[in-house]
Motif scaffolding. Structure first.
Motif, PDB file in Angstrom:
ATOM      1  N   LEU A  63       1.594 -21.486 -46.396  1.00 22.93           N
ATOM      2  CA  LEU A  63       2.332 -21.026 -47.575  1.00 22.93           C
ATOM      3  C   LEU A  63       3.686 -21.738 -47.671  1.00 22.93           C
ATOM      4  CD1 LEU A  63       1.657 -17.163 -47.530  1.00 22.93           C
ATOM      5  CD2 LEU A  63       0.241 -18.997 -48.466  1.00 22.93           C
ATOM      6  N   SER A  64       4.279 -22.020 -46.529  1.00 24.76           N
ATOM      7  CA  SER A  64       5.610 -22.640 -46.533  1.00 24.76           C
ATOM      8  C   SER A  64       5.575 -24.121 -46.896  1.00 24.76           C
ATOM      9  CB  SER A  64       6.298 -22.454 -45.177  1.00 24.76           C
ATOM     10  OG  SER A  64       5.736 -23.298 -44.199  1.00 24.76           O
ATOM     11  N   LYS A 102       3.777 -12.070 -48.880  1.00 26.46           N
ATOM     12  CA  LYS A 102       4.237 -13.357 -49.427  1.00 26.46           C
ATOM     13  C   LYS A 102       3.437 -13.780 -50.659  1.00 26.46           C
ATOM     14  CE  LYS A 102       7.032 -14.825 -45.966  1.00 26.46           C
ATOM     15  NZ  LYS A 102       8.418 -15.122 -46.165  1.00 26.46           N
ATOM     16  N   LEU A 136       0.979 -18.439 -42.669  1.00 24.27           N
ATOM     17  CA  LEU A 136       2.321 -18.441 -43.239  1.00 24.27           C
ATOM     18  C   LEU A 136       2.878 -19.861 -43.321  1.00 24.27           C
ATOM     19  CD1 LEU A 136       3.787 -15.255 -41.526  1.00 24.27           C
ATOM     20  CD2 LEU A 136       3.039 -15.504 -43.913  1.00 24.27           C
ATOM     21  N   GLU A 163       1.557  -9.481 -43.549  1.00 26.74           N
ATOM     22  CA  GLU A 163       2.625 -10.466 -43.767  1.00 26.74           C
ATOM     23  C   GLU A 163       2.228 -11.486 -44.834  1.00 26.74           C
ATOM     24  OE1 GLU A 163       4.880 -12.019 -40.286  1.00 26.74           O
ATOM     25  OE2 GLU A 163       3.391 -10.844 -39.158  1.00 26.74           O
TER      26      GLU A 163
END
Length: 179
Positions: free
Chosen positions: A130-131, A153, A127, A149
């Motif tokens: 991805l951020s 996204k 994650l 999760e």
């Protein structure tokens, strides 16, 4: 955002997962299209070591930069080692640097989903990748599993499901076709 045919293109996140064959091959197709359109591409291989592999030869021929983090033999849960976790953490750190650099239009993270499945990295690690992704950078994540999760996204999630496979009849992977 990068431009193809003069039009801005957003960077998307794609997840290719499942027990069927073709996840890395699909990612290679994305790479070929991107390179053909003049886009900048890199690949980070999790859990795959340097060995005679058609993927590596193809990437070299296309002029695509790539980095390999893994032992030279395939990994199964039965032979997981501390070295595998260390290499996956190195791959993760390297991938974060490549993604956040803004240098690439497409970054492929091959077998990153398996690294998470085996517990070598965490969902939060993916994650974070991805951020830090610039808006114009696309990511492709492959592996047999897909974290819920991460899938939530993603912009595209494709499952590769085995209905029938030659391995079930004792036919092993073939050089140039399966690897």
């Amino acid at each position: 955002m990068f431009k193809v045919s003069g039009k801005p293109q957003p960077g998307l996140v794609q997840v290719f997962y499942g027990d069927g064959r073709g996840k890395t091959s699909a990612a290679m197709g994305e790479i070929v299209r991107a390179v053909s359109a003049g886009l900048r591409v890199t690949v980070v291989f999790f859990m795959k070591g340097e060995r005679r592999n058609a993927e590596y030869s193809s990437l070299k021929a296309l002029g695509v930069e790539y980095a390999v983090f893994g032992r030279s033999s395939f990994l199964s849960g039965a032979d997981a080692r501390a070295e595998d976790a260390r290499l996956c953490r190195q791959a993760l750190k390297f991938a974060e640097g490549q993604i956040s650099s803004g240098k690439w239009d497409l970054v492929v993270l091959d077998e990153i989903n398996n690294a998470r499945y085996y517990g070598f990295i965490e969902t939060e690690d993916i994650l974070k990748l991805l951020s830090v992704k610039p808006a114009r950078t696309s990511l492709v994540l492959t592996g047999k599993t897909a974290d819920k999760e991460v899938a939530a996204k993603a912009d595209l999630v494709a499952e590769f499901r085995k209905l029938k496979h030659p391995y079930d009849r004792g036919i092993l992977a073939r050089a140039g076709i399966d690897y």
